[in-house]
Design an enzyme around this catalytic site. Structure first.
Site, PDB file in Angstrom:
ATOM      1  N   ASP A 114       0.816  -1.211   0.000  1.00 26.03           N
ATOM      2  CA  ASP A 114       0.000   0.000   0.000  1.00 26.03           C
ATOM      3  C   ASP A 114       0.851   1.263   0.000  1.00 26.03           C
ATOM      4  OD1 ASP A 114      -1.838  -2.022   0.420  1.00 26.03           O
ATOM      5  OD2 ASP A 114      -3.061  -0.860   1.799  1.00 26.03           O
ATOM      6  N   ARG A 152      -1.659   5.288  17.282  1.00 26.41           N
ATOM      7  CA  ARG A 152      -1.864   6.289  16.234  1.00 26.41           C
ATOM      8  C   ARG A 152      -1.483   7.709  16.632  1.00 26.41           C
ATOM      9  NH1 ARG A 152      -0.994   2.014  13.800  1.00 26.41           N
ATOM     10  NH2 ARG A 152      -2.599   1.153  12.436  1.00 26.41           N
ATOM     11  N   ASP A 191      -8.493   4.548  11.612  1.00 22.89           N
ATOM     12  CA  ASP A 191      -7.149   5.111  11.651  1.00 22.89           C
ATOM     13  C   ASP A 191      -7.037   6.444  10.934  1.00 22.89           C
ATOM     14  OD1 ASP A 191      -6.089   3.173  13.263  1.00 22.89           O
ATOM     15  OD2 ASP A 191      -5.273   1.960  11.636  1.00 22.89           O
ATOM     16  N   SER A 222      -5.569  -8.962   7.379  1.00 17.74           N
ATOM     17  CA  SER A 222      -4.913  -7.673   7.535  1.00 17.74           C
ATOM     18  C   SER A 222      -4.441  -7.582   8.985  1.00 17.74           C
ATOM     19  CB  SER A 222      -5.903  -6.544   7.226  1.00 17.74           C
ATOM     20  OG  SER A 222      -5.342  -5.295   7.544  1.00 17.74           O
TER      21      SER A 222
END
Length: 404
Positions: free
Chosen positions: A16, A96, A125, A179
């Site tokens: 990605d 995060r 996120d 994932s």
């Protein structure tokens, strides 16, 4: 499209973000700075620098943030005993704000005016990264490719990578169908068969923890020392915050502790099914509540329990840098001044049991709580007036009901 001079990309070197790197260069005709955070995910990062250099990136940041993550984010959260929706220990959520903080710092350091990330438009996120960044730099610009491009499948990403000669590393053994996101607090699994909430994941999904059925047949005792609400030693060995977390992950994983399978409510309004492993965090939560049971006043404990769901939701939704989270943190930290001492726990077959706790700052008084002769420390007759006063409104209400 607003002109972008230079953008700092949160870069992992995976499919990605490798596609995003090239896409940013082509779409925005801008210079890209890459930032890769080591927050204990356990992955080799040696490939990141040469891969970024291949696409002309001159400023490459690969930062070891493991201690800062544990000390300034994980530990303050565990002082609050934070759990989202009764189960989730917030392992992804708490990482995060640190990444957002470092993105902004690097942008200021390198003269960039924009940051970018690989979070999708369906998830939490994107909210966490961007709320964190805006709280720290109100004028920062954000590019979120998943909300702009049409590369909305793995097949399209792979085709783009092939077209632009972007190397895609093949994962060992064909890789995982899920994932995954990992840091030193937890590892998460989403996607694949997990998108069916009725589907039971096979045992090989789990990476950190033994199947409790295969865990040792003998329990193991572990002692954790606390100072002002933070664990500072394990089994008598003084450790750094990251060291404590790593040691407890090792012990918890060995005994199959910390597995979780939940359906949670994302901030954007979507229900999501995920599996999580948080071995060290599960042990820390049990230990912290045990030391608080000795050292905190009753109303402190109850107030913290009332505020905890609000605090946990703030972290889950991305409001780590909000004034209300900071205010709650100040209150929580004020309750921890006497949260000192040792907790002994028993680890066995996926469970954590209290096996003792002691503190020089204890509020536990055996002369008051004993069932034996308390030698006048407590006059039991005093309870009669206490009960009658507290029953006054109940008796008054009952008399009214009898009249009607």
């Amino acid at each position: 499209m607003t002109k972008t001079r230079k953008v700092v990309l949160a870069y992992s070197g995976g499919l990605d973000t490798s596609v995003i790197l090239k896409w940013l260069q082509d779409t925005y005709q801008c210079e890209v700075v890459t930032f890769t955070a080591d927050i204990g995910q356990g992955e080799e990062l040696d490939h990141v620098r040469p891969k970024a250099q291949q696409f002309g990136v001159k400023e490459i940041f690969i930062d070891d943030l493991r201690e800062e993550f544990a000390r300034d984010f994980v530990f303050p959260m565990f002082r609050a005993n934070a759990i989202y929706e009764g189960e989730y220990l917030l392992g992804t959520s708490i990482a995060r704000p640190l990444i957002a903080k470092r993105l902004v710092e690097i942008a200021k350091l390198t003269g960039a005016d924009t940051i970018s990330h690989g979070a999708t438009g369906k998830g939490n996120d994107q909210v966490r990264f961007e709320l964190g960044a805006y709280a720290l730099w109100p004028e920062i610009k954000v590019i979120a490719p998943w909300r702009e491009w049409d590369l909305n499948s793995r097949e399209k990403l792979l085709a783009y990578a092939a077209e632009h000669n972007i190397p895609v590393a093949k994962k060992k053994g064909g890789g995982s169908p899920y994932s995954m996101d990992a840091n030193s607090l937890h590892i998460s699994y989403e996607g694949g068969g997990l998108e069916d909430p009725w589907w039971c994941p096979p045992d090989d999904i789990w990476r950190w923890t033994k199947n409790p059925e295969d865990a040792p047949n003998e329990p193991e005792l572990v002692t954790i020392e606390y100072a002002k609400g933070d664990p500072v030693a394990v089994n008598g060995e003084k450790l750094s915050p990251h060291g404590v977390l790593a040691k407890l992950n090792e012990l918890g994983g060995k005994h199959g502790i910390g597995r979780l399978d939940i359906v949670e409510n994302r901030y954007v309004g979507i229900k999501s099914r995920g599996c999580y492993e948080t071995p060290g965090g599960t042990i820390m939560l049990k230990a912290h509540r045990a030391i608080e049971s000795l050292t905190l006043d009753r109303e402190q404990v109850h107030l913290k329990d009332e505020l905890m769901p609000r605090y946990a939701k703030l972290i889950y939704n991305g409001y780590w840098f909000s004034p209300e989270r900071r205010a709650l943190q100040a209150l929580i930290d004020a309750t921890q001044q006497h949260a000192n001492g040792e907790v002994r726990l028993k680890l066995y077959k996926g469970s954590v049991y209290n096996a003792g706790r002691r503190s020089k700052d204890t509020l536990f008084d055996a002369t008051l709580s004993t069932f034996e002769d308390d030698r006048g420390a407590y006059n039991q007759k005093d309870a009669e007036g206490f009960i009658r006063l507290n029953a006054l409104r109940l008796r008054t209400g009952a008399k009214r009901d009898q009249r009607s």
